[in-house]
Design a protein around this motif. Structure first.
Motif, PDB file in Angstrom:
ATOM      1  N   HIS A   1     105.653 135.187-115.901  1.00 25.79           N
ATOM      2  CA  HIS A   1     104.869 134.945-114.696  1.00 25.79           C
ATOM      3  C   HIS A   1     103.707 135.921-114.509  1.00 25.79           C
ATOM      4  O   HIS A   1     102.629 135.535-114.041  1.00 25.79           O
ATOM      5  CB  HIS A   1     105.768 135.041-113.460  1.00 25.79           C
ATOM      6  CG  HIS A   1     106.803 133.975-113.367  1.00 25.79           C
ATOM      7  ND1 HIS A   1     107.836 134.003-112.438  1.00 25.79           N
ATOM      8  CD2 HIS A   1     106.993 132.831-114.070  1.00 25.79           C
ATOM      9  CE1 HIS A   1     108.599 132.941-112.578  1.00 25.79           C
ATOM     10  NE2 HIS A   1     108.109 132.214-113.579  1.00 25.79           N
TER      11      HIS A   1
ATOM     12  N   THR B   1     108.772 138.258-110.690  1.00 29.43           N
ATOM     13  CA  THR B   1     108.685 138.780-112.062  1.00 29.43           C
ATOM     14  C   THR B   1     110.069 139.287-112.447  1.00 29.43           C
ATOM     15  O   THR B   1     110.968 139.357-111.610  1.00 29.43           O
ATOM     16  CB  THR B   1     107.681 139.949-112.193  1.00 29.43           C
ATOM     17  OG1 THR B   1     108.163 141.055-111.412  1.00 29.43           O
ATOM     18  CG2 THR B   1     106.291 139.548-111.703  1.00 29.43           C
TER      19      THR B   1
ATOM     20  N   ILE C   1     102.531 128.289-110.980  1.00 27.82           N
ATOM     21  CA  ILE C   1     103.086 128.890-112.194  1.00 27.82           C
ATOM     22  C   ILE C   1     104.556 128.534-112.306  1.00 27.82           C
ATOM     23  O   ILE C   1     105.387 128.965-111.507  1.00 27.82           O
ATOM     24  CB  ILE C   1     102.902 130.424-112.176  1.00 27.82           C
ATOM     25  CG1 ILE C   1     101.418 130.764-112.009  1.00 27.82           C
ATOM     26  CG2 ILE C   1     103.460 131.052-113.444  1.00 27.82           C
ATOM     27  CD1 ILE C   1     101.151 132.230-111.701  1.00 27.82           C
ATOM     28  N   THR C   2     104.887 127.739-113.315  1.00 27.43           N
ATOM     29  CA  THR C   2     106.257 127.253-113.504  1.00 27.43           C
ATOM     30  C   THR C   2     106.758 127.571-114.904  1.00 27.43           C
ATOM     31  O   THR C   2     107.594 126.855-115.447  1.00 27.43           O
ATOM     32  CB  THR C   2     106.330 125.738-113.243  1.00 27.43           C
ATOM     33  OG1 THR C   2     105.502 125.048-114.195  1.00 27.43           O
ATOM     34  CG2 THR C   2     105.856 125.398-111.841  1.00 27.43           C
ATOM     35  N   THR C   3     106.250 128.651-115.473  1.00 26.36           N
ATOM     36  CA  THR C   3     106.686 129.100-116.797  1.00 26.36           C
ATOM     37  C   THR C   3     108.076 129.723-116.704  1.00 26.36           C
ATOM     38  O   THR C   3     108.573 129.995-115.601  1.00 26.36           O
ATOM     39  CB  THR C   3     105.700 130.141-117.337  1.00 26.36           C
ATOM     40  OG1 THR C   3     105.622 131.228-116.394  1.00 26.36           O
ATOM     41  CG2 THR C   3     104.318 129.544-117.530  1.00 26.36           C
TER      42      THR C   3
ATOM     43  N   VAL D   1     104.018 130.758-107.339  1.00 24.44           N
ATOM     44  CA  VAL D   1     104.794 131.096-108.523  1.00 24.44           C
ATOM     45  C   VAL D   1     106.269 130.814-108.277  1.00 24.44           C
ATOM     46  O   VAL D   1     106.798 131.091-107.199  1.00 24.44           O
ATOM     47  CB  VAL D   1     104.575 132.580-108.934  1.00 24.44           C
ATOM     48  CG1 VAL D   1     104.983 133.533-107.818  1.00 24.44           C
ATOM     49  CG2 VAL D   1     105.299 132.922-110.230  1.00 24.44           C
ATOM     50  N   GLU D   2     106.910 130.237-109.268  1.00 26.60           N
ATOM     51  CA  GLU D   2     108.349 129.996-109.164  1.00 26.60           C
ATOM     52  C   GLU D   2     109.103 131.320-109.106  1.00 26.60           C
ATOM     53  O   GLU D   2     108.635 132.355-109.577  1.00 26.60           O
ATOM     54  CB  GLU D   2     108.841 129.164-110.353  1.00 26.60           C
ATOM     55  CG  GLU D   2     108.859 127.665-110.097  1.00 26.60           C
ATOM     56  CD  GLU D   2     109.854 127.263-109.013  1.00 26.60           C
ATOM     57  OE1 GLU D   2     110.782 128.037-108.717  1.00 26.60           O
ATOM     58  OE2 GLU D   2     109.683 126.181-108.453  1.00 26.60           O
TER      59      GLU D   2
ATOM     60  N   CYS E   1     105.689 133.368-103.684  1.00 20.63           N
ATOM     61  CA  CYS E   1     106.773 133.058-104.602  1.00 20.63           C
ATOM     62  C   CYS E   1     107.617 131.960-103.954  1.00 20.63           C
ATOM     63  O   CYS E   1     107.930 132.034-102.759  1.00 20.63           O
ATOM     64  CB  CYS E   1     107.612 134.296-104.886  1.00 20.63           C
ATOM     65  SG  CYS E   1     108.887 134.060-106.152  1.00 20.63           S
TER      66      CYS E   1
ATOM     67  N   ASP F   1     110.986 132.574-116.531  1.00 23.48           N
ATOM     68  CA  ASP F   1     111.008 133.721-115.624  1.00 23.48           C
ATOM     69  C   ASP F   1     110.164 134.899-116.091  1.00 23.48           C
ATOM     70  O   ASP F   1     109.447 135.516-115.306  1.00 23.48           O
ATOM     71  CB  ASP F   1     112.459 134.214-115.454  1.00 23.48           C
ATOM     72  CG  ASP F   1     113.350 133.209-114.746  1.00 23.48           C
ATOM     73  OD1 ASP F   1     112.831 132.176-114.282  1.00 23.48           O
ATOM     74  OD2 ASP F   1     114.572 133.470-114.679  1.00 23.48           O
TER      75      ASP F   1
END
Length: 333
Positions: free
Chosen positions: A74, A95, A67-69, A90-91, A117, A71
């Protein structure tokens, strides 16, 4: 010996970080990028393209999602992926609200999937060595962490700076690092934020934030973030940490990373600890962290960065933004 199948990964988010994840995952011998959401990625030309994350998750073509959407986007992807039984990378930050962090952690733990993360700084050799040396400096007393970006980042590199802050974007790394080094949790914060330059440019986000944190065993730390350095600064990010204990001190300065470059136009310190390419192969802490996740997802090992510790970083930053808004200390939830 049982041969484990390759980990099939779908990437949600096709911006700068999505491209980076695709390059690193494609270089792992036991992983393959089989799907991407919204648009193709040059580093994964073989991947199927789906119009959104739900279609990707429902496709049956992936074992994990990366997940690179931006901030603030996420949590919904994490929850949907966990409910589908998919592993999750996840980046940072995990959250941007405690509520989103809690529902993400609950979904992940209920599903029993591997999740991490990408607080990749734990894989920077100097930081990893600092963790090993912490016992030599005794009980932590005081720390200072600075991570400041040039103005290129909020004005040109990302198009959603008004939906995050320099603290979410930068200090999240440092809060994870210092809590890991201290082996402690933040219990209370007091924070201030300065608005001005970026608002004047039509971007409604703080120029800088400073967070004073008190830890459970009594240590304190300051976390500074800003993203208005001039673009003439020799590195895009100015990163520095010091930790003092009762018996010694550790300092980590990453402004210079063993190379200097002078041209007719500029003088710079090219970064190479996080991301570099060595003889055509991705290397560095960023690569090592992602490969660690792949290995954990394939074997069932627990990642170095737990979702609970990442949830704590979110809680610290949420409290800091509330403190900056109210001008009062805030207890971390």
């Amino acid at each position: 010996m049982t041969h484990l199948p390759k980990l099939r990964v779908g990437i949600v988010g096709a911006g700068i970080m999505g491209r980076g994840h695709a390059e690193v995952l494609s270089a792992h011998p036991d992983a393959e990028v089989t799907a991407v959401a919204r648009r193709p990625l040059d580093a994964a030309p073989q991947a199927a393209v789906y119009p959104g994350y739900r279609e990707l998750i429902d496709s049956g073509t992936v074992d994990a999602v990366s997940i690179t959407t931006p901030d603030h986007l996420h949590a919904d992807v994490m929850v949907a992926a966990a409910e589908a039984g998919l592993h999750i990378l996840v980046e940072k930050p995990f959250t941007t609200t405690v509520e989103d962090a809690d529902r993400s952690v609950a979904a992940i733990r209920q599903a029993g999937v591997t999740a991490m993360c990408l607080f990749n700084h734990r894989w920077v050799p100097a930081y990893a060595q600092a963790k090993q040396q912490m016992e030599l400096i005794g009980e932590p007393v005081v720390g200072y962490a600075r991570k400041d970006d040039t103005i290129h980042v909020p004005t040109e590199m990302i198009g959603w700076a008004d939906r995050t802050t320099c603290a979410w974007f930068l200090s999240s790394h440092d809060i994870d690092l210092v809590t890991w080094l201290y082996d402690d949790h933040v219990v209370e914060v007091f924070a201030t934020a300065r608005h001005g330059k970026l608002r004047g440019m039509g971007i409604d986000t703080p120029d800088a934030m400073q967070i004073q944190a008190r830890f459970g065993r009594g240590a304190v730390a300051t976390f500074e973030s800003a993203w208005i350095y001039p673009n003439t600064f020799p590195t895009m990010v100015d990163s520095y940490i010091t930790v003092a204990g009762e018996s010694g001190v550790i300092q980590l300065d990453r402004q210079k990373e063993n190379i200097q470059l002078a041209t007719e136009k500029s003088y710079s310190y090219p970064r190479n600890m996080l991301q570099r390419v060595v003889h055509g192969i991705p290397a560095g802490a960023y690569r090592d962290a992602i490969h660690h996740f792949v290995d954990c997802a394939r074997t069932g090992a627990e990642p170095l960065v737990s979702v609970e510790s990442s949830r704590h970083v979110t809680a610290v930053l949420a409290a800091a933004h509330e403190s900056a808004r109210t001008g009062r200390p805030v207890t971390c939830s």
